[in-house]
Design an enzyme around this catalytic site. Structure first.
Site, PDB file in Angstrom:
ATOM      1  N   ARG A  53     -11.975  14.930  -4.935  1.00 49.78           N
ATOM      2  CA  ARG A  53     -11.218  13.820  -4.367  1.00 49.78           C
ATOM      3  C   ARG A  53     -12.088  12.578  -4.186  1.00 49.78           C
ATOM      4  O   ARG A  53     -11.600  11.463  -4.149  1.00 49.78           O
ATOM      5  CB  ARG A  53     -10.641  14.216  -3.006  1.00 49.78           C
ATOM      6  CG  ARG A  53      -9.595  15.328  -3.053  1.00 49.78           C
ATOM      7  CD  ARG A  53      -8.900  15.430  -1.689  1.00 49.78           C
ATOM      8  NE  ARG A  53      -8.176  16.670  -1.502  1.00 49.78           N
ATOM      9  CZ  ARG A  53      -6.912  16.876  -1.886  1.00 49.78           C
ATOM     10  NH1 ARG A  53      -6.268  15.923  -2.506  1.00 49.78           N
ATOM     11  NH2 ARG A  53      -6.318  18.019  -1.651  1.00 49.78           N
ATOM     12  N   PHE A  91      -4.399  17.307 -16.692  1.00 53.11           N
ATOM     13  CA  PHE A  91      -4.714  17.511 -15.283  1.00 53.11           C
ATOM     14  C   PHE A  91      -5.868  16.598 -14.904  1.00 53.11           C
ATOM     15  O   PHE A  91      -6.967  16.721 -15.424  1.00 53.11           O
ATOM     16  CB  PHE A  91      -5.051  18.969 -14.971  1.00 53.11           C
ATOM     17  CG  PHE A  91      -4.994  19.239 -13.507  1.00 53.11           C
ATOM     18  CD1 PHE A  91      -3.780  19.521 -12.886  1.00 53.11           C
ATOM     19  CD2 PHE A  91      -6.133  19.156 -12.726  1.00 53.11           C
ATOM     20  CE1 PHE A  91      -3.710  19.725 -11.518  1.00 53.11           C
ATOM     21  CE2 PHE A  91      -6.073  19.364 -11.352  1.00 53.11           C
ATOM     22  CZ  PHE A  91      -4.857  19.649 -10.752  1.00 53.11           C
ATOM     23  N   GLU A  99       2.553   8.391  -2.628  1.00 52.64           N
ATOM     24  CA  GLU A  99       2.126   9.662  -3.227  1.00 52.64           C
ATOM     25  C   GLU A  99       1.000   9.382  -4.232  1.00 52.64           C
ATOM     26  O   GLU A  99       0.941   8.290  -4.818  1.00 52.64           O
ATOM     27  CB  GLU A  99       3.364  10.271  -3.909  1.00 52.64           C
ATOM     28  CG  GLU A  99       3.169  11.507  -4.731  1.00 52.64           C
ATOM     29  CD  GLU A  99       2.852  12.766  -3.951  1.00 52.64           C
ATOM     30  OE1 GLU A  99       1.844  12.754  -3.238  1.00 52.64           O
ATOM     31  OE2 GLU A  99       3.571  13.773  -4.111  1.00 52.64           O
ATOM     32  N   ASP A 100       0.120  10.363  -4.428  1.00 53.42           N
ATOM     33  CA  ASP A 100      -0.957  10.182  -5.413  1.00 53.42           C
ATOM     34  C   ASP A 100      -0.433  10.281  -6.839  1.00 53.42           C
ATOM     35  O   ASP A 100      -0.733   9.464  -7.697  1.00 53.42           O
ATOM     36  CB  ASP A 100      -2.097  11.205  -5.183  1.00 53.42           C
ATOM     37  CG  ASP A 100      -1.608  12.657  -5.127  1.00 53.42           C
ATOM     38  OD1 ASP A 100      -0.382  12.901  -5.174  1.00 53.42           O
ATOM     39  OD2 ASP A 100      -2.466  13.558  -5.021  1.00 53.42           O
ATOM     40  N   ASP A 139       4.471  14.591 -10.670  1.00 54.94           N
ATOM     41  CA  ASP A 139       4.295  15.437 -11.840  1.00 54.94           C
ATOM     42  C   ASP A 139       5.672  16.010 -12.215  1.00 54.94           C
ATOM     43  O   ASP A 139       6.466  15.348 -12.871  1.00 54.94           O
ATOM     44  CB  ASP A 139       3.276  16.516 -11.447  1.00 54.94           C
ATOM     45  CG  ASP A 139       2.863  17.408 -12.587  1.00 54.94           C
ATOM     46  OD1 ASP A 139       2.932  16.984 -13.736  1.00 54.94           O
ATOM     47  OD2 ASP A 139       2.462  18.561 -12.323  1.00 54.94           O
TER      48      ASP A 139
END
Ligand code: IMP
Ligand code: MG
Length: 242
Positions: free
Chosen positions: A181, A168, A115-116, A119
């Site tokens: 990205r 963020f 996963e990136d 959160d």
């Protein structure tokens, strides 16, 4: 002059970078951390042995996973899943949808989910439950970034690139409204850009989806709104140039 909303590439290179407030993780640090994760993962699977399938969660994982697998010195296959939870915003809706499922069966295999960023953990919790129901031999989690202070759904992370504060971030595969990205580092987006992108796109959507606008889009009735939008954008254009 830099018009960041110019889609023709006229304003060139600075267009993307000018919307970044600061760099949180630079390219060098990314390289070191990904190489470190690759070593840990290699060591772990070399010890337990067996078949390894690396499952990437699209789209955020694609840059990180491409780098990561090249640092894993253990035979593996790759597969991908796509889920959506955020829409175009910065706050999780909690509504996780499986958009694309795996091709391969994971039954009896060692699965490493990539996963990136984790959160709130909402997305991951749901995916892990689903994958567990398919009876893998083992199920481990690797995330490049982790925001522990935001967690609402506890997730066991086995391999983590870096804990980051509640900000963020975008770049290195992570997006804001599907953009950024392609940044080679992880950056923090300017607050006013988050606000601007959201406000302008909502405003334009509202105008264009109005029932009294005909399908050719040439109705004179949208003219006052477009004029209003022009006045709204003008201060931003001037600010960008200064
Ligand atoms: P969670 O369900 O709240 O854990 O959100 C997980 C997903 O939200 C990640 O896979 C990302 O796609 C997205 N996300 C969460 N935080 C960020 C961020 O700071 N930047 C970009 N995407 C994020
Ligand atoms: Mg995302």
């Amino acid at each position: 002059m830099e018009l960041w909303f110019n889609q023709d590439g006229v304003s060139g290179e600075g267009m993307l970078e000018s919307r970044i407030d600061s760099i949180l993780i630079g390219e060098e640090e990314i390289r070191e951390r990904v190489a470190g994760l690759g070593e840990q993962i290699t060591q772990y699977y070399s010890e337990i042995g067996g078949d390894l399938i690396v499952v990437g969660l699209l789209r955020g994982c694609f840059v990180f996973m491409a780098d990561l697998v090249r640092h894993i010195r253990y035979p593996l296959t790759v597969d991908f899943m796509a889920v959506s939870s955020y829409g175009d915003g910065t706050v999780s809706t909690g509504d996780v949808k499986i958009v694309m499922d795996l091709d391969a069966s994971i039954e009896g295999r060692n699965v490493l989910v990539v996963e990136d960023i984790i959160d709130t953990g909402t997305t991951f919790k749901k995916i892990l439950r689903m994958l567990n129901n398919r009876n893998p031999a083992s199920l481990k989690v690797c995330t490049f970034l982790n925001k522990p202070s935001r967690r609402t759904h506890p997730v066991q992370i086995d391999f983590c690139g870096k804990d980051i504060p509640d900000e963020f971030v975008c770049g290195y595969g992570l997006d804001y409204a599907q953009e950024y990205r392609n940044l080679p580092y992880v950056g923090v987006l300017k607050q006013e850009d988050i606000w601007r992108v959201r406000t302008i796109s909502q405003y334009l959507r509202k105008i264009m989806t109005r029932k009294d606008v005909d399908s050719s889009g040439s109705s004179a009735r949208i003219f006052p709104e477009m004029l209003g939008c022009g006045f709204f954008l003008l201060p931003h254009i001037i600010l960008q140039q200064s």
